[in-house]
Design a protein around this motif. Structure first.
Motif, short mmCIF file in Angstrom:
data_model
loop_
_atom_site.label_atom_id
_atom_site.label_comp_id
_atom_site.label_asym_id
_atom_site.label_seq_id
_atom_site.Cartn_x
_atom_site.Cartn_y
_atom_site.Cartn_z
N LYS A 794 -1.09 -12.15 18.28
CA LYS A 794 -1.07 -11.01 17.36
C LYS A 794 -2.44 -10.83 16.69
O LYS A 794 -2.92 -9.69 16.53
N ILE A 797 -4.78 -9.36 19.28
CA ILE A 797 -4.50 -7.94 19.57
C ILE A 797 -5.05 -7.06 18.45
O ILE A 797 -5.74 -6.06 18.71
N HIS A 798 -4.76 -7.42 17.19
CA HIS A 798 -5.24 -6.59 16.07
C HIS A 798 -6.76 -6.64 15.95
O HIS A 798 -7.39 -5.62 15.61
N THR A 801 -8.22 -4.42 18.73
CA THR A 801 -8.03 -2.99 18.41
C THR A 801 -8.98 -2.56 17.30
O THR A 801 -9.50 -1.43 17.32
N LEU A 843 4.45 -11.39 27.37
CA LEU A 843 4.46 -10.01 26.90
C LEU A 843 3.25 -9.73 26.02
O LEU A 843 2.57 -8.70 26.17
N TYR A 844 2.96 -10.65 25.09
CA TYR A 844 1.80 -10.48 24.22
C TYR A 844 0.49 -10.53 25.00
O TYR A 844 -0.47 -9.83 24.68
N GLY A 846 -0.01 -9.51 28.07
CA GLY A 846 -0.19 -8.20 28.69
C GLY A 846 -0.65 -7.16 27.69
O GLY A 846 -1.53 -6.33 27.99
N GLU A 847 -0.07 -7.18 26.49
CA GLU A 847 -0.47 -6.22 25.46
C GLU A 847 -1.92 -6.45 25.05
O GLU A 847 -2.66 -5.48 24.80
N TRP A 848 -2.33 -7.70 24.97
CA TRP A 848 -3.71 -7.99 24.58
C TRP A 848 -4.70 -7.52 25.64
O TRP A 848 -5.74 -6.93 25.33
N ASP A 850 -4.33 -5.10 27.75
CA ASP A 850 -4.40 -3.64 27.66
C ASP A 850 -5.33 -3.21 26.52
O ASP A 850 -6.13 -2.27 26.67
N ALA A 851 -5.19 -3.90 25.35
CA ALA A 851 -6.07 -3.57 24.22
C ALA A 851 -7.52 -3.88 24.53
O ALA A 851 -8.43 -3.11 24.16
N GLN A 887 1.27 -11.05 36.96
CA GLN A 887 2.59 -10.51 36.65
C GLN A 887 3.46 -10.39 37.90
O GLN A 887 4.66 -10.70 37.86
#
Length: 892
Positions: A794, A797-798, A801, A843-844, A846-848, A850-851, A887
């Motif tokens: 988290k 990711i933040h 971003t 999941l996190y 993958g989100e990271w 992408d960011a 993935q």
């Protein structure tokens, strides 16, 4: 001839008793001092006076030592002296146990345990000789059990029992509960002597039956039952009456028989002692579970479910609850329980693991609880059954076995709805509400009770005493069920609020507003709810009740937008008035000493609820567009976070400040260029308040302060385009954000809040074309360090971003390469393992990634032609491809 001297009269006071009989205990040779029996009888009632030792602080210890010496006397003057001394010792601990020192308490435990074991052994020896136990032995066992229970329950700090002592005591309790009741020789000659059957042959019985003759006992019980059946208690075909109306002689454990059958009294005191012993010893009793909660054979659950005596059922339920609660740490070994009849009645295999055995025991407990609740339990019995089930629910997977939970919930509902005693119904519903609180916010538990919503509403409407809030608390949980009849609940709550039952009904208002059964697009329904429930609770006469403010905070955003403007203004005005009134009341009080847990004031609940409601209203567009509300809310929040405020108030105020800055102030300043806006003049104060909360307030306020600091500072920069970014307070803001973002070993939540707060600051610096300045460089360096070194996804990711906020100007190729390299290492390492944690990590990840791809592309677009730009773009493409391959492999 000299006349024989008469014994001295009984002592008149406790000091005289101690002076006469201390330190040496009376013996058969000390008859010149008189018999201690009369003095003990005279002493017993005096010890029940709470003022018996007024002005004598050391007298309780001296008296305890004297009584212990009398109990342990090898040759007492009279055989009843030890029993009378034990009775006095129990009375001493009843009223004055907390006054006794550790040494007398330890001596009391040792003496009572030794005397109890000796008396039980004497009874067993008499049974082997086919002789009736003496009346004194039976009474001694009962007195010792009672005194031990009082010592363990009332002593200030009873010493721990060693393994051997605990084992001896547990074995004695097992005999007293399960075997003494079947010993016909326990009957004393002063009690009714049972007549042996005509077919009974002593010689044959001696050669074919064990000393503890269960067959003889059964014949005696059946004989007594048949004699009562002839008087109308039953029929010859059905000699056993129903449990709800037992005959006085149905068994020797019934309430009537307990007054004259010796085994019943011993069993009663043993059950009470077992519950206390389990509370005191805790998990040490786990090794003795099989003696009281066996998988097969008689145990406490048989008493809980089938015993005709209400007192014995209540005591057994208390003991079961204490056993489970004391060994709660071991219950996880049971794993996922199968709470069905098949497991409860399964035959034990040749080898049974600990988890299997625990699962069977807990399944039997579940079955016994459900069965007992279906047989009109008393208030105490129902409370203990719910307590037992609450401990069981901490180990059993009821979320995945709704049928098992539904069985218990149905039994509880029926007990509350149909019991003829209103006090029992109130106790059952209060216990059920406490259990629902423990089980958490899951509508599945409420769904089992919702079919009887009408009955719960009837019970709630019939509540007369303030303490009987159980039905209202149950209704609050029922509102979590999407299928609940919310209109019926709303009608009963409306009538209760109008009728003056506000302390009970107002707590349900928030549950109604936040219920998933509430219609999301029904303007008339929400308008009626505001008029009938929320507005009356928010009235001035209810200023001390935070329920209305909590209800306002629970109104969904879409529902608030549906309300007529007049209702919106009414709600905003009431919330601001509550915050102002509570702040005034709290501000006039003496400043409380700053501690981690500040002492609550009378205004604390209302003030905390008011700031929570203000924070929620700041997220509503209708409130954010109201100039007067924004100004008044800002003023109220700025006056809240002082050191004299309770901690709960400061936490809510800092949360409201964060919502105000991010949802209201920053969008307001960036979208409106009104130089005369009164709110703009408050921005420096908002930044100062956020900086104080982020750096100097309690740890629980810092996360909210950091979340408010970034938007507030960005709004200040937007409102003052000529303001220097690194002057005075601004330098402290950037330093505070960068320190928390970098800080290794700090709490995770403040770090990601600081990363989120950094984004609007960088956005505003980009608008001012100052992304290459000192402030932007300091924040970007801290964010890159967090991406590279922090292990929390988290935060990464933040932080990733937030770095995108400096896009548009060149010179960021090294920073992009650093974050892309950190992401590639994480992808190559992968999120191994199975289960929910590994799935969340993937999941996190993958989100990271992408960011990282979005941020890198945005920054590199401003670095076209710079050294390394093309290589970094290739690394970004390779990163995305590596994640896609990982993935696909994981799916295969």
């Amino acid at each position: 001839m000299v006349a024989p001297t008469s014994p001295p009269p009984p002592t008149a006071s406790i000091p005289e008793f101690v002076a006469r009989w201390s330190p040496a205990p009376p013996t058969a040779a000390a008859t010149q001092r008189g018999s201690i029996s009369a003095d003990l009888r005279d002493l017993a009632p005096k010890l029940l006076d709470a003022r018996a030792f007024a002005g004598h602080p050391t007298l309780p210890d001296l008296l305890c030592q004297t009584l212990v010496s009398t109990i342990l006397a090898p040759t007492p003057a009279a055989r009843e002296d030890p029993r009378l001394a034990i009775h006095c010792l129990g009375n001493l601990y009843t009223r004055h146990g907390a006054r006794l020192s550790p040494d007398p308490v330890a001596a009391s435990l040792d003496a009572l345990r030794a005397k109890l074991v000796a008396a039980v052994q004497a009874i067993q020896d008499a049974a082997h000789r086919r002789a009736a136990a003496t009346n004194e032995d039976r009474r001694l066992v009962s007195a010792a059990l009672r005194a031990l229970q009082l010592v363990l329950a009332e002593a200030r700090a009873p010493p721990p029992l060693d393994t051997d002592s605990l084992t001896n005591l547990v074995d004695t309790l097992n005999w007293a509960i399960f075997r003494a009741k079947s010993n016909p020789w326990l009957a004393a000659n002063t009690f009714r002597t049972p007549t042996l059957p005509a077919t009974y042959n002593a010689a044959v019985a001696a050669s074919t039956s064990p000393p503890n003759n269960n067959g003889l006992h059964k014949n005696l019980v059946v004989r007594r039952m048949r004699s009562m059946n002839q008087l109308g208690a039953g029929t010859a075909d059905s000699p056993t009456p129903a449990r709800n109306s037992p005959s006085p002689s149905e068994s020797e454990f019934s309430d009537v028989e307990a007054q004259r059958e010796p085994a019943a009294k011993i069993r009663h005191t043993a059950l009470a002692l077992l519950g206390t012993l389990a509370k005191v010893t805790g998990k040490a009793m786990f090794n003795h579970w099989e003696k009281f909660l066996p998988v097969s054979g008689p145990g406490l659950l048989d008493i809980v479910r089938d015993d005709p005596s209400t007192r014995f059922r209540s005591l057994a339920a208390t003991a079961v609850a204490a056993l489970l609660d004391g060994s709660r740490t071991y219950l996880t070994a049971a794993g996922t329980l199968a709470l069905d009849d098949g497991l409860a009645t399964a035959k034990q295999a040749r080898f049974t693991s600990l988890s299997e055995k625990l699962a069977r025991i807990l399944a039997l407990v579940h079955t016994a609880c459900v069965a007992s609740l279906q047989q009109d339990p008393t208030a105490l019995e129902a409370a203990q059954l719910v307590r037992t089930f609450a401990t069981l629910a901490s180990a059993a997977d009821y979320l995945h076995r709704p049928t098992a939970w539904t069985a218990f919930g149905t039994a509880m509902a029926n007990a509350a709805r149909t019991h003829p005693d209103p006090s029992v119904a109130a106790a059952v519903t209060a216990s059920l509400a406490g259990l629902m609180d423990q089980l958490g916010e899951n509508h599945m538990f409420a769904s089992a009770l919702s079919p009887w919503t009408a009955d719960w509403l009837h019970l709630a409407a019939a509540v007369a005493r303030p303490q009987d809030d159980g039905p209202w608390r149950v209704l609050r949980h029922l509102c979590r069920d999407p299928a609940v009849d919310l209109d019926a609940v709303r009608a009963v709550v409306r009538d209760a609020v109008a009728g003056g039952q506000k302390p009970h009904a107002t707590a349900v208002v928030e549950a109604i507003v936040s219920s998933p059964a509430a219609p999301s697009d029904a303007e008339e329904w929400w308008t009626a709810t505001v008029d009938d429930l929320i507005a009356p609770v928010l009235a001035a006469e209810n200023a001390a009740d935070p329920a209305g403010l909590d209800a306002v905070a629970a109104i969904p955003v879409a529902a608030f937008a549906l309300l007529p403007r007049s209702r919106q203004i009414c709600i905003m005005t009431a919330v601001l008035a509550a915050a102002s009134a509570a702040a005034t009341e709290d501000g006039e009080s003496e400043p409380a000493e700053e501690t981690s847990t500040n002492s609550a004031t009378a205004a604390e609940p209302v003030l905390a609820a008011a700031f929570r409601a203000l924070g929620v209203l700041c997220t509503h567009a209708a409130a954010a567009d109201d100039d007067q509300f924004v100004f008044d809310a800002t003023q109220a929040i700025l006056h809240a976070p002082s050191a004299a405020r309770p901690l709960a108030v400061r936490i809510r105020a800092s949360w409201a400040l964060a919502n105000l800055a991010s949802h209201v102030l920053l969008p307001r300043v960036t979208s409106r260029r009104d130089e005369d806006d009164e709110v703009r003049a408050l921005l420096p104060s908002v930044v100062s308040a956020a900086l104080h909360a982020a750096t100097k307030d309690h740890e629980k306020c810092r996360g909210n302060g950091l979340r408010a600091l970034g938007p507030a500072y960005a709004a200040l920069l937007a409102a003052n385009p000529t303001r220097a970014p690194m002057s005075s307070v601004e330098s402290q803001v950037v330093a505070a954000l960068a320190t928390v973002i970098r800080g290794p070993g700090g709490a995770v939540k403040p770090r990601w809040n600081a990363c989120v707060a950094a984004r609007p600051v960088l956005d505003q610096l980009a608008v001012r074309r100052e992304t290459r300045g000192k402030a932007a460089r300091k924040l970007v360096d801290a964010l890159v360090a967090a991406v590279v070194s922090c292990n929390n996804f988290k935060v990464r990711i933040h932080a990733t971003t937030a770095i995108a906020g400096v896009a548009g100007e060149g010179g960021w190729v090294p920073e992009v390469r650093a974050i892309v390299g950190a992401a590639r290492k994480a992808v190559d390492k992968g999120a191994s393992g199975t289960g929910g944690a590994a799935a969340a990590a993937r999941l996190y990840l993958g989100e990271w990634v992408d960011a990282v791809a979005v941020t890198a592309t945005a920054l590199l677009d401003g670095c076209t032609g710079e050294d390394g730009e093309a290589e970094v773009r290739a690394e970004v493409a390779a990163l995305v491809a590596a994640l896609s391959a990982a993935q696909q492999q994981q799916q295969q």
